[in-house]
Design a protein around this motif. Structure first.
Motif, mmCIF file in Angstrom:
data_model
loop_
_atom_site.group_PDB
_atom_site.id
_atom_site.type_symbol
_atom_site.label_atom_id
_atom_site.label_comp_id
_atom_site.label_asym_id
_atom_site.label_seq_id
_atom_site.Cartn_x
_atom_site.Cartn_y
_atom_site.Cartn_z
ATOM 1 N N GLN A 100 0.808 -1.229 0.000
ATOM 2 C CA GLN A 100 0.000 0.000 0.000
ATOM 3 C C GLN A 100 0.840 1.276 0.000
ATOM 4 O OE1 GLN A 100 -3.198 0.047 2.858
ATOM 5 N NE2 GLN A 100 -3.288 2.277 2.924
ATOM 6 N N HIS A 101 1.956 1.257 0.727
ATOM 7 C CA HIS A 101 2.733 2.480 0.915
ATOM 8 C C HIS A 101 4.078 2.480 0.191
ATOM 9 C CE1 HIS A 101 -0.205 3.812 3.851
ATOM 10 N NE2 HIS A 101 -0.005 2.735 4.596
ATOM 11 N N GLY A 102 4.423 1.364 -0.464
ATOM 12 C CA GLY A 102 5.685 1.331 -1.187
ATOM 13 C C GLY A 102 6.907 1.279 -0.298
ATOM 14 N N THR A 103 6.749 0.768 0.914
ATOM 15 C CA THR A 103 7.881 0.640 1.830
ATOM 16 C C THR A 103 8.761 -0.540 1.417
ATOM 17 O OG1 THR A 103 6.453 -0.665 3.294
ATOM 18 C CG2 THR A 103 6.713 1.673 3.821
ATOM 19 N N ASN A 104 9.903 -0.654 2.055
ATOM 20 C CA ASN A 104 10.841 -1.751 1.774
ATOM 21 C C ASN A 104 11.113 -2.466 3.089
ATOM 22 O OD1 ASN A 104 12.572 -3.408 0.364
ATOM 23 N ND2 ASN A 104 14.178 -1.883 0.088
ATOM 24 N N PHE A 105 10.100 -3.162 3.588
ATOM 25 C CA PHE A 105 10.154 -3.833 4.873
ATOM 26 C C PHE A 105 10.252 -5.340 4.651
ATOM 27 C CE2 PHE A 105 7.546 -0.230 7.088
ATOM 28 C CZ PHE A 105 8.598 0.650 6.874
ATOM 29 N N LEU A 106 11.368 -5.925 5.083
ATOM 30 C CA LEU A 106 11.637 -7.349 4.903
ATOM 31 C C LEU A 106 11.405 -8.088 6.216
ATOM 32 C CD1 LEU A 106 13.772 -5.477 3.245
ATOM 33 C CD2 LEU A 106 14.930 -7.609 2.776
ATOM 34 N N SER A 107 11.106 -9.368 6.125
ATOM 35 C CA SER A 107 10.976 -10.211 7.324
ATOM 36 C C SER A 107 11.746 -11.510 7.115
ATOM 37 C CB SER A 107 9.507 -10.545 7.613
ATOM 38 O OG SER A 107 8.767 -9.383 7.943
#
Length: 325
Positions: free
Chosen positions: A154-161
């Motif tokens: 939705q926000h174009g973030t670059n959050f990895l898990s």
């Protein structure tokens, strides 16, 4: 990341966070931000928001968590679901609002169904019932994975898990009532050796199969991914995450025997040892839990530390570090 990038490690005093801190320092990263729990309560949304607004970290490692073994998870499920969900949501949202370039969320392979096909692929997430003894913790971790994935979409973030398997290493928790099986065994065998006791009492029947990863290897993996990969590189139909493990397993009984052999190594010539008594009235937990690390290996990373080598390092740390509680 560059060596001068501003990096925040949430949970830098824990088993995982401290390993990440050591790894970053070894790689000459110089602009690392840390806060103790007394300095920043991650359960306090306003405090977290104020911290991010003031410090403006570029990169975040989310290693803070409320953790424990089967006993603690079974006794305090409300603490495990509430605290882990709130910590994760507060940090991820603050990272989004303040324009963090990349975030690494540390999860756990307990997110997978109890009876997931083995080895467990990332696609197994939410395909079956969870292990009841730690479902509260697992649900919190699943929620944070899904939050990171939703923010990316939705926000174009670059959050990895990443989903690491069972961990052990420097600075582990050796408190018998709240620790995981690995450090609990080290303490039990050490205390038996020190006292001359010839029996060590262990939970379950020793049959469950488990995989164990040295925390230093996990730190190496997540720093590698932060340096070289983006969320889209980790993307699966179930979320933007990847398993981290060795791809090797042993029974809990085999683990106990290997730990005992290391603990008693210095007195083996005297014929000193101990026998194990298993309490089958205590829960075994999931019968088998092995990561499929095919995707991680394809991304260019493999675990390096063997189990016996890791046990030696951990036991030496137990003996000489300020870790016995």
């Amino acid at each position: 990341m560059h060596t001068s990038s501003k990096i925040y490690i949430a949970g830098h005093r824990g088993l995982v966070g401290s390993a990440i801190l050591r790894s970053l320092k070894e790689k000459d990263y110089t602009n690392i931000i840390t806060r103790t729990h007394a300095e920043l309560d991650l359960l306090n949304q306003k405090a977290v928001n104020d911290f991010f607004a003031q410090e403006k970290p570029e990169y975040v490692f989310l290693a803070a968590a409320h953790v424990g073994g089967i006993g603690a998870n079974s006794t305090y499920p409300a603490d495990f679901i509430y605290q882990n969900m709130v910590i994760g949501f507060n940090v991820v949202e603050a990272a989004r609002v303040n324009g963090v370039k990349k975030l690494m969320n540390l999860g756990s392979t307990c997110i997978y169904p109890k009876m997931a096909p083995q080895p467990i692929k990332e696609e197994s997430l939410l395909t079956g019932a969870l292990e009841p003894t730690n479902d509260a913790y697992a649900l919190a971790k699943i929620s944070v994975i899904k939050l990171c994935t939703a923010y990316n979409k939705q926000h174009g973030t670059n959050f990895l898990s990443v989903m690491p398997t069972n961990l052990y290493g420097l600075g582990d928790n050796y408190e018998l009532q709240g620790s995981h099986v690995f450090p609990a065994m080290i303490r039990k065998f050490h205390e038996a050796k020190a006292s001359g006791e010839d029996v060590v009492h262990l939970w379950g029947d020793g049959s469950p199969l488990r995989e164990f990863l040295f925390a230093g290897d996990l730190a190496d993996a997540v720093v590698y991914l932060m340096e070289n990969k983006n969320a889209e590189d980790l993307r699966t139909p179930t979320g933007d995450f990847v398993n981290v493990g060795t791809g090797k397993e042993c029974t809990i009984k085999e683990l106990a025997e290997t730990i005992a052999s290391v603990v008693y190594e210095d007195v083996a010539s005297e014929g000193r040892t101990c026998r194990m008594e298993w309490d089958s009235t205590k829960p075994n937990g999931t019968p088998r839990k092995l990561c499929d690390v095919t995707r991680l290996n394809a991304l260019g990373w493999k675990a390096k530390t063997s189990l016996k080598e890791g046990i030696r390092i951990a036991y030496d740390d137990f003996l000489h570090g300020d870790v016995r509680k």
